[in-house]
Design an enzyme around this catalytic site. Structure first.
Site, PDB file in Angstrom:
ATOM      1  CG  ASP A  15      42.456  43.454  15.044  1.00 49.81           C
ATOM      2  OD1 ASP A  15      42.238  44.389  15.257  1.00 49.81           O
ATOM      3  OD2 ASP A  15      43.123  42.236  15.414  1.00 49.81           O
TER       4      ASP A  15
ATOM      5  CE1 TYR B 218      20.975  47.659  31.394  1.00 46.44           C
ATOM      6  CE2 TYR B 218      19.609  47.664  29.641  1.00 46.44           C
ATOM      7  CZ  TYR B 218      20.254  46.900  30.586  1.00 46.44           C
ATOM      8  OH  TYR B 218      20.667  45.653  30.114  1.00 46.44           O
TER       9      TYR B 218
ATOM     10  CE  LYS C 156      45.494  46.320  22.158  1.00 50.38           C
ATOM     11  NZ  LYS C 156      44.355  45.336  22.758  1.00 50.38           N
TER      12      LYS C 156
ATOM     13  CG  PHE D  27      46.083  39.124  18.381  1.00 49.65           C
ATOM     14  CD1 PHE D  27      47.322  39.600  18.668  1.00 49.65           C
ATOM     15  CD2 PHE D  27      44.881  39.270  19.066  1.00 49.65           C
ATOM     16  CE1 PHE D  27      47.637  39.813  19.971  1.00 49.65           C
ATOM     17  CE2 PHE D  27      45.308  39.611  20.644  1.00 49.65           C
ATOM     18  CZ  PHE D  27      46.602  40.205  20.678  1.00 49.65           C
ATOM     19  CB  THR D  28      46.528  35.260  21.311  1.00 48.26           C
ATOM     20  OG1 THR D  28      46.340  37.000  21.833  1.00 48.26           O
ATOM     21  CG2 THR D  28      47.935  35.378  21.340  1.00 48.26           C
TER      22      THR D  28
ATOM     23  NE  ARG E 161      51.990  37.510  22.580  1.00 47.92           N
ATOM     24  CZ  ARG E 161      50.992  37.883  22.962  1.00 47.92           C
ATOM     25  NH1 ARG E 161      50.133  39.045  22.674  1.00 47.92           N
ATOM     26  NH2 ARG E 161      50.102  37.094  23.936  1.00 47.92           N
TER      27      ARG E 161
ATOM     28  CG  PHE F 170      49.596  34.061  26.285  1.00 49.30           C
ATOM     29  CD1 PHE F 170      48.740  33.415  25.285  1.00 49.30           C
ATOM     30  CD2 PHE F 170      49.107  35.326  26.611  1.00 49.30           C
ATOM     31  CE1 PHE F 170      47.707  34.110  24.525  1.00 49.30           C
ATOM     32  CE2 PHE F 170      48.111  36.044  25.788  1.00 49.30           C
ATOM     33  CZ  PHE F 170      47.463  35.640  25.014  1.00 49.30           C
TER      34      PHE F 170
HETATM   35  N1  F0G Z   1      43.426  42.369  17.973  1.00 51.18           N
HETATM   36  C1  F0G Z   1      44.810  42.927  18.097  1.00 51.18           C
HETATM   37  C2  F0G Z   1      45.883  42.976  16.990  1.00 51.18           C
HETATM   38  C3  F0G Z   1      45.434  43.047  19.585  1.00 51.18           C
HETATM   39  O1  F0G Z   1      46.619  43.503  19.671  1.00 51.18           O
HETATM   40  C4  F0G Z   1      44.415  42.802  20.778  1.00 51.18           C
HETATM   41  C5  F0G Z   1      44.847  43.003  21.918  1.00 51.18           C
HETATM   42  C6  F0G Z   1      43.050  42.338  20.371  1.00 51.18           C
HETATM   43  C7  F0G Z   1      42.739  42.125  19.091  1.00 51.18           C
HETATM   44  C8  F0G Z   1      42.053  42.012  21.239  1.00 51.18           C
HETATM   45  O2  F0G Z   1      41.595  43.358  21.966  1.00 51.18           O
HETATM   46  O3  F0G Z   1      42.134  42.886  24.411  1.00 51.18           O
HETATM   47  O4  F0G Z   1      40.683  44.799  23.881  1.00 51.18           O
HETATM   48  O5  F0G Z   1      40.166  42.238  23.693  1.00 51.18           O
HETATM   49  N2  F0G Z   1      46.075  42.967  22.378  1.00 51.18           N
HETATM   50  C9  F0G Z   1      46.622  43.236  23.636  1.00 51.18           C
HETATM   51  C10 F0G Z   1      48.191  42.993  23.657  1.00 51.18           C
HETATM   52  C11 F0G Z   1      46.148  42.287  24.613  1.00 51.18           C
HETATM   53  O6  F0G Z   1      48.656  43.220  24.800  1.00 51.18           O
HETATM   54  O7  F0G Z   1      48.580  43.041  22.412  1.00 51.18           O
HETATM   55  P1  F0G Z   1      41.255  43.319  23.546  1.00 51.18           P
END
Ligand code: F0G
Length: 455
Positions: A214, A71, A257, A123-124, A381, A447
């Site tokens: 990012d 932990y 990624k 980004f979303t 997208r 989405f």
């Molecule tokens: N920033 C970028 C540019 C991303 O592409 C993602 C995730 C995140 C932040 C968030 O990271 O998923 O680890 O919480 N992208 C995925 C995609 C979901 O399919 O493009 P996460």
């Protein structure tokens, strides 16, 4: 163009099954025409995302066996922290379960109600966290990034004039940081040049604004700099990455990624005060500052993955495999975002389905049709991903795309051929493709779980 052969051999395989068209029609209906909601066992080639879908190496699997599941003070945490410090050059590291965990912490510690956060396209999840904390996202990417057919080597660059104008307009004291994506996912995986990063840093420093990357696909960005920017051809990926990061005060990272793992992330910082604020929050949302929601074994796999991602042969193959698919589609006259970026090929649904208006959700419809045709899963997208603004109105992004996202080290060139054949055959009968409409729309990040029906 030379497409390098796979710089790995296959030690373990996962069987994939083809479904019939009748089966897929039923699956699609049950999933509300949303590819996120399709059970993965009903997918033939899964190009939904490159997130958490990488194949780990034998060394990473070996790392999993030395998980120290404590932990507090897990040995694997120190390895992960050391890897982040050594490879990316940030002193302070806060582990999180994935990228959005780091975005949550960063947004909470830095944004006050009424602040502005400029960024090179939204980004979303990033924008959602900014907004949940009372901030307003302002897009300061170069105009060309919104135009699919314009070819530029660094189409993810920040428009320095737009950035400076925002500072002049709202005042630097209302801008706690600029968020720079390297690469820019929503623009098509487009990179940012070293020169641009240097200038963003200069402007920001002059105005007392922090620069937060990012860094989710930063190794891909480093490859593009090596390939395209004068003066970097002879530098190693590690050297380029280190220089890129030197222009940031911190970064959020989705380890899913470029760190080559299935789960994990972190927030990295240079400022001790911010680090202390982040650690006091990480215990609320993620876990102890020595695991942040990850198991020990996951942290060890990520530490190993961070070093593996620096291998030139790995990243060259990764980028060029994506380009192979893009080139095949382009040669067949399929409208795609150009140039092809780092992690995916983006189909331009506006030009693919010109008979549909954006309200008929062309990218969502095309994504559903590709699945129906061949069992290949992609992701919308476009207008669905862009969501609604603060007044509840639909946002209409210029880019209306279907993303064919290539997981790292998972598929072969033959799989790319199958994907290309399916998209090309659909293009030949594109006029028969109908639009979709919402039957269920969740209030945030719609989405992921929205449902649709054919119009
Ligand atoms: N920033 C970028 C540019 C991303 O592409 C993602 C995730 C995140 C932040 C968030 O990271 O998923 O680890 O919480 N992208 C995925 C995609 C979901 O399919 O493009 P996460």
């Amino acid at each position: 163009m030379m497409y390098p052969p796979e710089p790995f051999k296959i030690k373990s395989v996962e069987t994939i099954k083809m479904t019939t068209k009748e089966e897929r029609a039923q699956v699609l209906k049950e999933a509300g025409y949303n590819t996120f909601l399709i059970p993965s066992k009903k997918v033939y080639i899964d190009l939904l995302t490159d997130s958490g879908t990488s194949a780990m190496s034998d060394h990473q699997w070996a790392s999993m066996m030395i998980g120290d599941e404590a932990y507090g003070g897990s040995e694997n945490w120190y390895h992960l922290r050391d890897a982040v410090q050594e490879v990316y050059g940030f002193e302070y590291v806060v582990p999180t379960h994935q990228g959005r965990g780091a975005e949550n912490l960063l947004s909470q510690i830095m944004i006050k109600h009424g602040d502005y956060i400029p960024g090179n396209m939204y980004f979303t999840t990033t924008r959602t966290h900014i907004e949940l904390n009372g901030g307003k996202f302002v897009d300061v990417i170069i105009d060309e990034a919104h135009q699919p057919e314009i070819e530029l080597p660094f189409k993810g660059n920040v428009d320095l004039k737009k950035y400076q104008n925002l500072i002049d307009e709202v005042g630097a004291n209302r801008i706690p940081y600029i968020c720079v994506g390297v690469t820019v996912n929503m623009a098509g995986g487009q990179p940012v040049s070293m020169e641009n990063l240097r200038k963003v840093k200069e402007i920001s420093e002059k105005n007392g604004i922090k620069v937060m990357f990012d860094a989710t696909r930063c190794v891909e960005n480093a490859y593009f700099i090596k390939e395209r920017e004068p003066g970097y051809g002879d530098k190693s990926i590690a050297e380029i990455l280190k220089e890129m990061m030197s222009y940031a005060d911190g970064c959020t990272m989705s380890g899913k990624k470029d760190c080559l793992v299935n789960i994990g992330g972190f927030l990295a910082l240079r400022d001790q005060d911010l680090y202390e604020k982040a650690t006091s929050l990480v215990v609320v949302y993620e876990g102890m500052p020595t695991y942040g929601g990850m198991a020990g074994r996951d942290m060890e796999a990520m530490a190993t993955g961070i070093y593996e991602s620096l291998d030139f042969h790995y990243i060259e193959h990764r980028i060029k495999q994506v380009r192979y698919l893009g080139d095949k589609l382009d040669e067949a006259g399929i409208p795609i975002i150009k140039p092809v970026g780092g992690h995916a090929v983006f189909l331009d649904a506006k030009r693919f389905l010109p008979h549909l208006s954006q309200d008929e959700l062309p990218a969502q419809a095309l994504s559903a049709e590709i699945y129906l045709d061949s069992g290949v899963r992609s992701m919308e997208r476009g207008i669905v991903s862009a969501g609604r603004d603060e007044k509840g109105r639909n946002r209409y992004p210029k880019l209306e795309t279907v993303r064919l996202t290539i997981p790292r080290r998972v598929y072969t060139y033959s799989h790319m051929d199958v994907v290309a054949d399916s998209v090309i055959s659909l293009f030949d009968k594109r006029n028969s493709i109908k639009g979709l409409e919402f039957v269920y729309e969740p209030p945030v990040l719609r989405f992921f779980t929205a449902r649709f029906k054919p119009i």
